[in-house]
Structures are given as C-alpha cells and as structure tokens.
Design a protein around this motif. Structure first.
Motif, short mmCIF file in Angstrom:
data_model
loop_
_atom_site.label_atom_id
_atom_site.label_comp_id
_atom_site.label_asym_id
_atom_site.label_seq_id
_atom_site.Cartn_x
_atom_site.Cartn_y
_atom_site.Cartn_z
N SER A 31 0.81 -1.21 -0.06
CA SER A 31 0.27 -0.08 -0.09
C SER A 31 0.89 1.32 -0.15
O SER A 31 0.45 2.28 -0.29
CB SER A 31 -1.01 -0.09 1.04
OG SER A 31 -0.25 0.00 2.36
N GLU A 32 2.11 1.24 0.53
CA GLU A 32 2.77 2.46 0.48
C GLU A 32 3.57 2.74 -0.80
O GLU A 32 4.05 3.85 -0.95
CB GLU A 32 4.11 2.37 1.56
CG GLU A 32 5.20 1.10 1.15
CD GLU A 32 4.85 -0.16 1.57
OE1 GLU A 32 5.75 -0.96 1.88
OE2 GLU A 32 3.66 -0.53 1.62
N TYR A 33 3.35 1.90 -1.82
CA TYR A 33 3.70 2.15 -3.18
C TYR A 33 2.61 2.62 -4.14
O TYR A 33 1.69 2.28 -4.06
CB TYR A 33 4.21 1.07 -3.90
CG TYR A 33 5.79 0.53 -3.30
CD1 TYR A 33 6.63 0.89 -4.15
CD2 TYR A 33 5.78 -0.05 -2.19
CE1 TYR A 33 8.18 0.63 -3.73
CE2 TYR A 33 7.25 -0.13 -1.73
CZ TYR A 33 8.24 0.08 -2.33
OH TYR A 33 9.50 -0.27 -1.92
N THR A 34 3.01 3.62 -5.14
CA THR A 34 2.01 4.30 -6.08
C THR A 34 2.18 3.64 -7.14
O THR A 34 3.54 4.09 -7.87
CB THR A 34 2.01 5.80 -5.91
OG1 THR A 34 1.77 6.18 -4.48
CG2 THR A 34 0.89 6.24 -6.85
N THR A 36 2.94 3.95 -11.20
CA THR A 36 2.96 5.09 -12.19
C THR A 36 3.38 4.87 -13.33
O THR A 36 3.78 3.47 -13.66
CB THR A 36 3.86 6.34 -11.80
OG1 THR A 36 5.19 5.95 -11.95
CG2 THR A 36 3.59 6.70 -10.21
N PRO A 40 6.70 1.80 -10.25
CA PRO A 40 6.35 1.99 -8.78
C PRO A 40 7.11 3.00 -8.03
O PRO A 40 8.16 3.06 -8.11
CB PRO A 40 6.29 0.57 -7.91
CG PRO A 40 7.35 -0.11 -8.98
CD PRO A 40 7.41 0.55 -10.30
N ARG A 46 9.82 9.14 -2.73
CA ARG A 46 9.21 10.27 -2.28
C ARG A 46 10.27 11.08 -1.43
O ARG A 46 10.21 12.37 -1.52
CB ARG A 46 7.98 10.07 -1.77
CG ARG A 46 6.75 9.53 -2.63
CD ARG A 46 5.38 9.36 -1.98
NE ARG A 46 5.45 8.44 -0.99
CZ ARG A 46 4.77 7.10 -1.49
NH1 ARG A 46 4.59 7.09 -2.59
NH2 ARG A 46 4.91 6.11 -0.60
N ASN A 101 2.95 13.72 -8.22
CA ASN A 101 2.05 14.09 -6.86
C ASN A 101 2.79 14.15 -5.61
O ASN A 101 1.86 13.37 -4.86
CB ASN A 101 0.86 13.30 -7.22
CG ASN A 101 -0.47 13.80 -6.28
OD1 ASN A 101 -0.27 15.10 -6.12
ND2 ASN A 101 -1.31 13.15 -5.99
#
Length: 265
Positions: A31-34, A36, A40, A46, A101
C-alpha cells in the motif's frame, strides 16, 4: 484434417491463457507504493524528492553567503557551484513533484535554518566563516550522497532513477569543491559523519560511538522484487514445457492417433 488442426490450435490457446500472466498486470509492492507509468513510486523515492528540495532551500542561500562574506577565492568558487547546481536541481525536483504528485516543502527545516544562522553570524572575511561554510556543507553533502546511492540502486521508477543519478553528479561536484577549499576538518566526526563511520570504535561501549544522523532509508522490498523475478522465470519455463507437450499432442492428433502402416501391408 482441418478439424484436427483446429483442435490443436484451440488447445494451444487454452494452455497459453493459463500459463502466461496478463501483460497489463503489475506486481503488488504494498500500500505504500503508488503505481505510475514510470514504475512504482515508493517511500524512498518520495523521500528523495523531499530531501533534494530541502537541500536547495538552504544550500543555495549558503552559496550566496559564500560569495558575499568570504575572502577565500576557493570558498567563493564553491559558493558559485552550490548556486548553479541547486538552481538546476530545484527546477527539476519541482517538476517531478508535480508529475508524481509528491508534496514538497517550501522552507528549510530547523537544523538547516540554524546552519544558515551560523554562517550569517560569523564575521565576514574570517576563517571562522570559511570553516563553518565548508564543514557544514560537506557534512550535509556526504550524508545526501549515500542516501542517493541507496535510492538509485533500489528504485524501479525510471524518473526517480534518472534524477538520482543527476543528483549524485551534482552532489559529488559540490563535495569536491568544498574539500578543495582546504577548510574541511576530516577529524571532526560530528561535522563529517562519513569519518565517524569509517573510523574503528575505540571501545565497545555505546558512549564511545559518536551519534551519526541516519539519512538512508531501508532499501524498499528488494527481496520481494527478486522473488517476483524468480516467479517470472518459473512461469516462462512452465510455458515452454506446456508448449512442447501441446505440439506433441497436436502431432499425435494430426496423425489420427494411429501408427503408420508398414509398406508391406
């Protein structure tokens, strides 16, 4: 004959649909990865953007103080490198923050503001200013360089990887010009954390070990990444075996499942 050929093709299609994962599926890193389009984006990526932005918020102004307050030509040269390098990195990190983002800070943190205050309060043209300038900035760049190497090695996001590489080039340039001032004290383990890490501890007691800020995070999920690659290799091997079996079955069906008659019959 055509019916048997159609059966072979259908069998191959069914086998491949079970053996090959969907091309659009992406590994689940947590869940801590987004996800794109560039790969990832995890906590380390970040954090890198935030740290680079924070560095620019105090190291650029520090470079300007070096130009204004030092009478040492090498300190002035280092100050100009800081200004030029962080002008480039500031523009890029703001662009990446928008693209990925990631919210970025707009002012330096309390420690960084304190280092700027030290330089501001030191007498202009003094050796005291030059020492504060060189040692504070060299210590900061040493910690950041190690952190960038960790991110560059572990990330699967191409934008983060490319930016980390460029940041390492700029930071190394800054380290070199700061050391060239001749004002860096490598025996000061509090100002230069790399020296503390490299030196053997004189005693096993915790009190004898200098406190060193830890800049680098844990490399994100490298074991899971390796396991994912191994699973992909297993799937490819399984697919190869199934295709061979399917082809053999197709040949059997093509021949009608009966041995060929001898020419003597």
């Amino acid at each position: 004959m055509l019916k048997r050929l159609a059966q072979v093709v259908s069998a191959l299609a069914i086998i491949c649909s079970f053996a090959v994962p969907s091309a659009s599926a992406q590994p689940d890193f947590g869940s801590e990865y987004t996800p794109t389009q560039f790969g990832p984006l995890g906590p380390a990526g970040r954090d890198m953007l935030v740290k680079v932005r924070l560095a620019g918020l105090w190291e650029g102004p520090a470079g300007r103080l070096g130009l204004q307050k030092s009478s040492n030509p090498r300190v002035k040269e280092a100050g100009q490198h800081l200004i030029d390098g962080h002008r480039e990195l500031d523009a890029k990190v703001i662009e990446l923050g928008r693209t990925l983002n990631v919210p970025l800070p707009s002012e330096a943190n309390a420690d960084q503001q304190g280092w700027i205050a030290e330089m501001t309060n030191a007498p202009a043209g003094s050796a005291e200013f030059d020492r504060i300038f060189a040692n504070r900035l060299r210590a900061a760049h040493g910690g950041v360089y190690k952190f960038l190497a960790v991110v560059r090695t572990g990330t699967r996001n191409t934008l983060i990887r490319d930016f980390a590489k460029r940041c390492m080039e700029v930071v190394l340039d800054h380290i070199q010009v700061l050391e060239a001032t001749g004002m860096v004290d490598f025996n000061d383990t509090q100002a230069i954390p790399l020296a503390a890490l490299a030196a053997p501890a004189p005693s096993p007691t915790p009190a004898a070990v200098p406190t060193v800020p830890q800049a680098a995070p844990v490399v994100p999920r490298t074991q899971n990444i390796a396991q994912q690659d191994a699973n992909d290799d297993y799937s490819d091997g399984l697919l190869g075996v199934l295709v061979v079996v399917a082809v053999a079955g197709g040949i059997y069906l093509w021949s009608g499942g009966r041995p060929r008659r001898s020419s003597r019959e």
